[in-house]
Scaffold this active site. Structure first.
Site, PDB file in Angstrom:
ATOM      1  N   LYS A 159     -66.908 -34.557  69.669  1.00 45.19           N
ATOM      2  CA  LYS A 159     -66.058 -33.373  69.562  1.00 45.19           C
ATOM      3  C   LYS A 159     -64.657 -33.707  70.082  1.00 45.19           C
ATOM      4  CE  LYS A 159     -69.542 -29.751  70.371  1.00 45.19           C
ATOM      5  NZ  LYS A 159     -69.509 -29.079  69.071  1.00 45.19           N
ATOM      6  N   ARG A 181     -80.244 -28.141  66.183  1.00 51.58           N
ATOM      7  CA  ARG A 181     -81.309 -27.893  65.200  1.00 51.58           C
ATOM      8  C   ARG A 181     -82.374 -28.991  65.258  1.00 51.58           C
ATOM      9  NH1 ARG A 181     -77.125 -27.810  60.322  1.00 51.58           N
ATOM     10  NH2 ARG A 181     -75.789 -27.219  62.081  1.00 51.58           N
TER      11      ARG A 181
HETATM   12  N1  BES Z   1     -73.161 -26.409  70.185  1.00 43.25           N
HETATM   13  C1  BES Z   1     -72.501 -26.465  68.941  1.00 43.25           C
HETATM   14  C2  BES Z   1     -72.187 -25.091  68.357  1.00 43.25           C
HETATM   15  C3  BES Z   1     -71.266 -24.199  69.131  1.00 43.25           C
HETATM   16  C4  BES Z   1     -69.946 -24.081  68.779  1.00 43.25           C
HETATM   17  C5  BES Z   1     -71.742 -23.406  70.166  1.00 43.25           C
HETATM   18  C6  BES Z   1     -69.109 -23.226  69.465  1.00 43.25           C
HETATM   19  C7  BES Z   1     -70.901 -22.568  70.864  1.00 43.25           C
HETATM   20  C8  BES Z   1     -69.594 -22.463  70.511  1.00 43.25           C
HETATM   21  C9  BES Z   1     -73.354 -27.223  67.920  1.00 43.25           C
HETATM   22  O1  BES Z   1     -74.185 -28.198  68.431  1.00 43.25           O
HETATM   23  C10 BES Z   1     -72.427 -27.879  66.961  1.00 43.25           C
HETATM   24  O2  BES Z   1     -71.669 -28.699  67.390  1.00 43.25           O
HETATM   25  N2  BES Z   1     -72.502 -27.507  65.694  1.00 43.25           N
HETATM   26  C11 BES Z   1     -71.660 -28.046  64.679  1.00 43.25           C
HETATM   27  C12 BES Z   1     -72.500 -28.262  63.438  1.00 43.25           C
HETATM   28  C13 BES Z   1     -71.817 -29.073  62.370  1.00 43.25           C
HETATM   29  C14 BES Z   1     -71.632 -30.506  62.835  1.00 43.25           C
HETATM   30  C15 BES Z   1     -72.666 -29.036  61.129  1.00 43.25           C
HETATM   31  C16 BES Z   1     -70.552 -27.030  64.409  1.00 43.25           C
HETATM   32  O3  BES Z   1     -70.811 -25.835  64.463  1.00 43.25           O
HETATM   33  O4  BES Z   1     -69.426 -27.457  64.174  1.00 43.25           O
HETATM   34 ZN    ZN Z   2     -73.186 -30.109  68.625  1.00 43.11          ZN
END
Ligand code: BES
Ligand code: ZN
Ligand code: ZN
Length: 495
Positions: free
Chosen positions: A278, A352
């Site tokens: 990230k 997931r």
């Molecule tokens: N933990 C994050 C999602 C999240 C985002 C929670 C903002 C709380 C606030 C999750 O693991 C994630 O990073 N999801 C990605 C998925 C994508 C790579 C398909 C996302 O939402 O960008």
């Molecule tokens: Zn994530």
């Protein structure tokens, strides 16, 4: 916080401050509630004068402090807005009280009030909403601040004119339990991830079970998870030095009900994204990625006092999602507990993958209903904003139950479709399913459809709490940080 009853009328109770409620009229003017009229009379019209002078509108949560010149048993009057009368309900009341509680928490030690009548609602529920407002509205997480506010603490709320003391006592008791669970969840989220490790979560679960003979707890270590075949969960844990823990809590009901509810919480103690790293900005709050797990622990910390008439299991796959030379690489393939293989194309879609194993485990354990809570997708936050949880389900009865439970807790959920046509977006060239879809559109739905691959034929509700689990700014019911979302909704399901 203590809640006390007094048979005396409002002006005959001594306290640091008394509440005068007012509604909001259409034209931004206020409309007095009984308590305001009563106190205004005693104060010879001075409240009315003050409210007019300061253009008080009665907006929900608006507070005007009035200090009487003459001698009264209360030191000050809090004129408190309840919002529009035709929109007034327990959620508005809870928030109005929460706003007041937050404003006065270090200024006075006691508040007195009349319990306002809320249309169609039982006294018990009104009391519960009021007490929840007081407790949650004054919540703080300041243990790491050297200079703590050392002033007074709001420690007593006195209900004047209190009749039906039994019913009021029940409302108080419920509120205390609901808030205890919510506050445990908030604290767990607000603690840094260096404190709340998988081991810390496991120890919290063990402590909960030790205090209560109705609750059993088993922690699975890495080598056991390998033997069991939780390859999904372990693929996420690979990049971290801190050992992963799989937490299984169980509340055993004495009743002979065949129902067994599994509540599954996403337990990523910190989400860096892994190799699919990230950005600095977007990982700033990622200690919140175990909010689902925190809700499960919050629920279990009080579950045996609420005594559901069916068995409940709580499941958490706890690990951070970190980056290292040993971490899962995009393109790797993981095998989950039910034998399905997952192509990991983006290591940031880790929740997931851990939930897949947790859900398979719930199915193996004979759960008849599964509810998962997960800070799963940024897409859900984009779709519904920061105050609404996305609800996905394969069962309309369970959906209705969860919606109702959420509504009476004051937590917002909105159903989004498990649109089967989008299932093919999760297809993988090399494995049974891919952990990311081949499009960025509809990300909350495709994530839910990924989880659906592991549900078997069980009744299931998925709550994507990415928006409401953590608030970036303070609101009526608490400061910036973990909200404890889901605890009160789940507890309502046990009633
Ligand atoms: N933990 C994050 C999602 C999240 C985002 C929670 C903002 C709380 C606030 C999750 O693991 C994630 O990073 N999801 C990605 C998925 C994508 C790579 C398909 C996302 O939402 O960008
Ligand atoms: Zn994530
Ligand atoms: Zn995550």
């Amino acid at each position: 916080m203590n809640f006390e009853l007094s048979a005396n009328s409002l002006d005959k109770v001594s306290s640091g401050g008394v509440i005068a409620f007012v509604f909001q009229k259409k034209d931004e003017e206020y409309k007095p509630h009984e308590s305001f009229i009563k106190l205004n009379l005693i104060l010879k019209g001075q409240l009315e004068k003050a409210a007019k002078l300061q253009n008080f509108s009665g907006k929900r949560g608006e507070v005007l402090v009035f200090i009487p010149q003459e001698k009264t048993l209360f030191n000050q009057v809090f004129i408190l807005g309840l919002g529009k009368e035709d929109k007034f309900n327990l959620n508005e009341l809870r928030k109005a009280i929460g706003a007041l509680s937050g404003k006065v928490k270090h200024k006075i030690d006691s508040v007195s009030m009349d319990l306002p009548k809320v249309l169609k609602e039982e006294l018990l529920n009104t009391v519960q909403a009021v007490c929840e407002g007081f407790i949650l509205g004054s919540y703080e997480f300041n243990k790491y601040k050297e200079k703590k506010k050392k002033n007074k603490e709001l420690s007593a709320v006195i209900f004047a004119n209190a009749k039906n003391s039994k019913e009021i006592a029940k409302g108080i008791e419920s509120a205390k339990l609901y808030c205890e669970g919510t506050i445990l969840a908030r604290d767990l989220v607000n603690e840094p991830s260096s404190v709340v490790s998988p081991t810390f979560l496991a120890e919290t679960a063990l402590e909960i079970s030790k205090k209560d003979t109705h609750i059993k707890c088993k922690i699975f270590e890495k080598d056991e998870l390998e033997k069991m075949g939780m390859g999904g969960f372990l693929s996420v844990a690979k990049g971290s030095d801190t050992p992963p823990k799989f937490i299984h809590l169980e509340y055993i009901s004495k009743s002979k009900s065949n129902k067994k509810l599994a509540i599954v919480g996403k337990g990523i103690t910190f989400d860096s994204g892994g190799i699919s790293l990230k950005s600095g900005d977007s990982m700033m709050t990622m200690k919140c990625d175990m909010s689902g797990a925190a809700a499960v622990l919050g629920v279990f910390s009080v579950i045996s006092k609420i005594k559901p008439s069916f068995s409940v299991i709580g499941l958490i796959a706890a690990t951070p999602n970190l980056i290292s030379g040993r971490a899962t690489m995009p393109g790797d393939i993981a095998k989950t507990l039910n034998g399905k293989t997952v192509e990991i194309l983006n290591t940031d879609a880790e929740g997931r993958v851990t939930l897949a194993d947790s859900i398979c485990y719930a199915v193996k354990e004979g759960a008849t209903e599964i509810i998962d809570l997960a800070t799963l997708t940024g897409a859900c936050e984009i779709a519904l904003g920061t105050e609404i949880t996305g609800l996905f389900s394969n069962d309309s009865d369970l959906t209705e139950k969860v919606k109702k439970a959420a509504y009476s807790s004051g937590e917002n959920v909105w159903e989004l479709p498990l649109f089967e046509n989008y299932k093919e977006l999760n297809k993988s060239e090399v494995a049974d399913v891919s952990n990311i879809p081949n499009t960025r559109w509809g990300g909350a739905i495709t994530a839910a459809l990924f989880l659906a691959e592991f549900i078997d034929d069980k009744k299931w509700v998925h709550l994507d709490i990415a928006g409401p689990a953590f608030t970036e700014k303070p609101n009526e019911l608490g400061p910036k940080g973990g909200t404890g979302f889901g605890v009160r909704t789940l507890l309502n399901l046990f009633k």
